[in-house]
Design an enzyme around this catalytic site. Structure first.
Site, PDB file in Angstrom:
ATOM      1  N   CYS A  44      -1.333   2.793  -6.157  1.00 33.33           N
ATOM      2  CA  CYS A  44      -2.026   1.647  -5.544  1.00 33.33           C
ATOM      3  C   CYS A  44      -1.407   0.317  -5.967  1.00 33.33           C
ATOM      4  O   CYS A  44      -1.112   0.092  -7.140  1.00 33.33           O
ATOM      5  CB  CYS A  44      -3.497   1.700  -5.943  1.00 33.33           C
ATOM      6  N   CYS A  56       0.850  -1.189   0.000  1.00 30.05           N
ATOM      7  CA  CYS A  56       0.000   0.000   0.000  1.00 30.05           C
ATOM      8  C   CYS A  56       0.886   1.240   0.000  1.00 30.05           C
ATOM      9  O   CYS A  56       1.757   1.386   0.865  1.00 30.05           O
ATOM     10  CB  CYS A  56      -0.914   0.012   1.231  1.00 30.05           C
TER      11      CYS A  56
END
Lengths: 245, 250, 247
Positions: free
Chosen positions: C203, C86
């Protein structure tokens, strides 16, 4: 299969990275930036006439225009990114990047802030360069490299006999075993002096052939010119993933 | 690109083979079954807590549930096939294969029948094992590995480095905490040479032990025979779970 | 072959990069950071318990001990570098780098200044993130990007399929849907910013679509995988075994 158009000014196709070369004559062995087998993708070279190693190392703002033109020619040939075979070409980074629309990484030294960010600020970074008399923090700053908080320990190869005669004086031959030993000794000395060192950056485009030997000897992350060019190229060649899940 | 569904309980994806590990701490060098870089595909490891080398080799009773639990865990994480890091895990082959829906090859010994089938029934097969005082022909028969061929079984269990670095490695490691791979190579090659000296008619070698694949090439060069090791079984099983696309010319 | 030492806590050996995972369950397709088959080398995953993405997005300081513990456990297993799945782990980059002795590239956003350095002064750099409302100026400052570089940020949070299949931890992920939405966002960014020079995908679930984004925009695209591959290279130098007569 799609339709393709002629690229005006291109005589051949499929080049990933265009590499601007110093006007230098030395054997460029496998692993050298100027050896085409060093890459997993095709590269194309263009020599900048008159830009000798010593002229480049001593600073040559009068070459800005010539470099920009050479880069534009490479771009017309269809390269997806531009690099060079000398870390001191950092001085031309801005002129070349402004001249073309493709990404430009003229110098291995552009990696410094990225490498530093992966370490704790207290960890020194070793830089092994062709000539430490010309590489200092002022040179980096002028070239647009933001100085990291980490201590930078810069060491040069200019007094190592084989490196000096083969690379800087272009004697016409190169004993890679001797340069391996010289580079490894330099790295080992760095680590002995700075045991908390976090990584080593090899500035010189002729040192990647010895990066593995350096890493095997000191056990640290080692970055070099090829790691910068591989990264530059990765952005223009995204992979298709075919694996399992 | 297709639609992918969540695998309940999985936190990561893309695993090839799941490998059950003995509870033993030793350096697993490149080529060892316990070294992730030995494979061209991703593997996922799971230790069976408490199942030491001694417990496994000695055939200690009562471990089925723990082994099955670990195997099911690997299946849940998405492993496409199961293996282990000890040929003596053959004792759990049946119970694990019954418990999961993916292919299972817990032991390098499973390739013995196929090796035998490739050779003349009278050809002698050598088995290079960790400990020849434990692995016997009876044991092979008991686990369904019946072959007509003469079998000779030898292990380097009494060789100093192999004994110290591998046989004495428990859950906290071995006394020296190191493994000298040059010495182990000499010991393993020496054992193979001794087998061949005793049985010049030997036609092939099965290298049972999971720490020996790094030395399989040296063994092969020494005896000049077909040699099959633990990684060969795992690669073979993996190949069946993931067929290749071929792009070549003709 | 050399003498090898036992790593007292290592269960198995040979891992290259260790990857901290969010406490998140969803299908990680090939190309996703959480898919082991994405890499040409072995990686080791470790879930940080309690690290749900809303907590990581805001940089909840209470997560720090669990993240440090997980990173140190990965280091003890012998990994050569640490990353995560992440980009918002940027909030913890500094504490992780302090806690271990190996390179840490916890966030894809660390690439932004590096990629920006490849571009002429007049070009902007684009970031496509899972949630642009969570990507604060404070976080951008943490990447070390120069203030004078124009930065364009777009989020995927309002894309219906991305929201349902990814943000809501859906049971099913349809790659065509996510690819279409990602390409649309990238094209919109390029339309609105003709000076766009390169795109960084924040992402970890977007690298499967980098190729489509590049084909649609013609721009350089960097993502989580280009960064992890870079650090793999620095920690695993290769031998050049081209025959000598080839030079």
């Amino acid at each position: 299969m799609p339709t393709y158009s002629t690229r005006r000014g291109a005589y051949s196709y499929g080049h990933a990275v265009g590499i601007l070369l110093l006007d230098a004559k030395a054997p460029f062995i496998p692993g050298d930036v100027a050896n085409a087998t060093s890459y997993d993708f095709p590269v194309i070279y263009k020599t900048v006439e008159g830009l000798s190693t010593s002229v480049c190392l001593n600073g040559a703002p009068e070459f800005n225009e010539k470099l920009a033109e050479a880069a534009k020619e490479l771009a017309r040939e269809g390269v997806k990114g531009i690099s060079s075979d000398c870390g001191f070409m950092l001085q031309f980074q801005e002129a070349v990047a402004d001249a073309v629309d493709i990404p430009v990484c003229m110098s291995s030294l552009l990696q410094l802030p990225f490498i530093a960010r992966s370490l704790d600020p207290s960890q020194p970074i070793g830089v092994i360069t062709a000539d430490s008399t010309n590489l200092d923090e002022g040179f980096l700053t002028r070239g647009g490299v933001k100085l990291p908080p980490n201590p930078l320990i810069i060491r040069g190869m200019q007094d190592e006999p084989e490196f000096k005669t083969a690379v800087l004086e272009e004697k016409g031959s190169l004993d890679s075993d001797l340069i391996t030993a010289e580079t490894v000794a330099c790295a080992e000395k760095l680590l002995a002096e700075y045991p908390t060192m976090g990584a080593i950056l090899l500035e010189c485009s002729m040192l990647p052939p010895y990066a593995k030997a350096v890493q095997d000897a000191v056990g640290l992350p080692v970055y070099d010119f090829i790691s910068a060019i591989d990264y530059l190229s990765a952005g223009m060649r995204p992979r298709a993933y075919t694996g399992g899940y | 690109m297709p639609t992918y569904r969540k695998r309940p309980g999985a936190y990561s994806y893309g695993h090839g083979i799941g490998l059950l590990l003995l509870d033993a701490r030793a350096p697993f060098v490149p080529g060892d079954v316990g070294n992730a870089s030995s494979y061209d595909y991703p593997v996922l490891y799971k230790t069976v807590p408490g199942l030491t080398t001694n417990a496994c080799l000695g055939g200690e009773a009562g471990w089925e549930d723990a082994v099955v639990k670990a195997a099911r865990g690997l299946e849940k994480e998405g492993a496409k096939g199961l293996s282990s890091d000890c040929g003596f895990m053959i004792q759990f082959q049946e119970v694990v294969a019954d418990a999961v829906d993916i292919p299972v090859a817990l032991s390098s010994l499973l390739q013995l029948p196929m090796m035998a089938r490739c050779l003349d029934p009278e050809a002698t097969i050598g088995i290079l094992t960790a400990d020849d005082s434990i692995l016997t022909r009876d044991m092979l028969d008991r686990f369904g590995l019946r072959v007509p061929n003469p079998i000779i079984i030898r292990g380097p269990q009494n060789e100093p480095e192999f004994n110290e670095a591998i046989m004495l490695a428990g859950p906290q490691g071995s006394p020296s905490m190191t493994l000298d791979s040059d010495k182990i190579r000499e010991e393993v090659v020496g054992t193979a040479r001794a087998m061949q000296a005793e049985h010049p008619e030997m036609a092939a070698i099965l290298i049972e032990c999971s720490i020996m694949p790094p030395y399989a090439k040296a063994v092969q060069e020494a005896v000049d025979l077909p040699c099959f090791n633990f990684i060969d079984v795992i690669d073979y099983m993996h190949a069946g779970t993931r067929q290749r696309a071929y792009h070549g010319g003709y | 072959m050399p003498v090898y030492k036992t790593r007292p806590q290592a269960e198995a050996y040979g891992y290259c990069t260790g990857i901290l995972l969010l406490d998140y369950q969803g299908p990680f397709v090939p190309g996703d950071v959480g898919n082991a088959d994405t890499y040409d080398y072995p990686v080791l995953f470790k879930v940080v318990e309690g690290a749900t993405y809303p907590r990581v997005f805001t940089g909840d300081p209470e997560l720090e001990p669990a993240i440090i513990k997980a990173a140190q456990e990965l280091e003890a297993q012998g990994v050569k570098a640490i990353s995560s799945d992440c980009g918002f782990f940027l909030n913890y980059q500094d504490v992780i780098a302090k806690a271990v002795n190996i390179p840490v590239c916890a966030s894809s956003l660390l690439q932004v200044p590096f990629v920006a350095s490849f571009l002429g002064k007049s070009k902007s750099i684009g970031v496509i993130t899972a949630d642009s409302t969570a990507l604060s100026n404070h976080m951008i400052a943490k990447t070390g990007l120069d203030n004078d570089r124009k930065l364009v940020i777009k989020g995927m949070q309002e894309q219906p399929c991305f929201d349902k299949q990814i943000m809501q931890e859906g049971d099913e992920l349809v790659t065509e849907d996510i690819e279409r939405e990602t390409v649309e966002v990238a094209l919109e960014m390029q339309r609105e910013n003709p000076d766009l020079g390169a795109i960084v995908l924040e992402c970890s679930m977007l690298p499967p679509y980098s190729k489509a984004v590049q084909e649609a925009t013609g721009l350089p695209v960097y993502d989580f995988i280009t960064m992890i591959d870079y650090f793999q290279r620095g920690t695993h130098q290769k031998a050049y075994d081209t025959p000598r007569h080839y030079y």
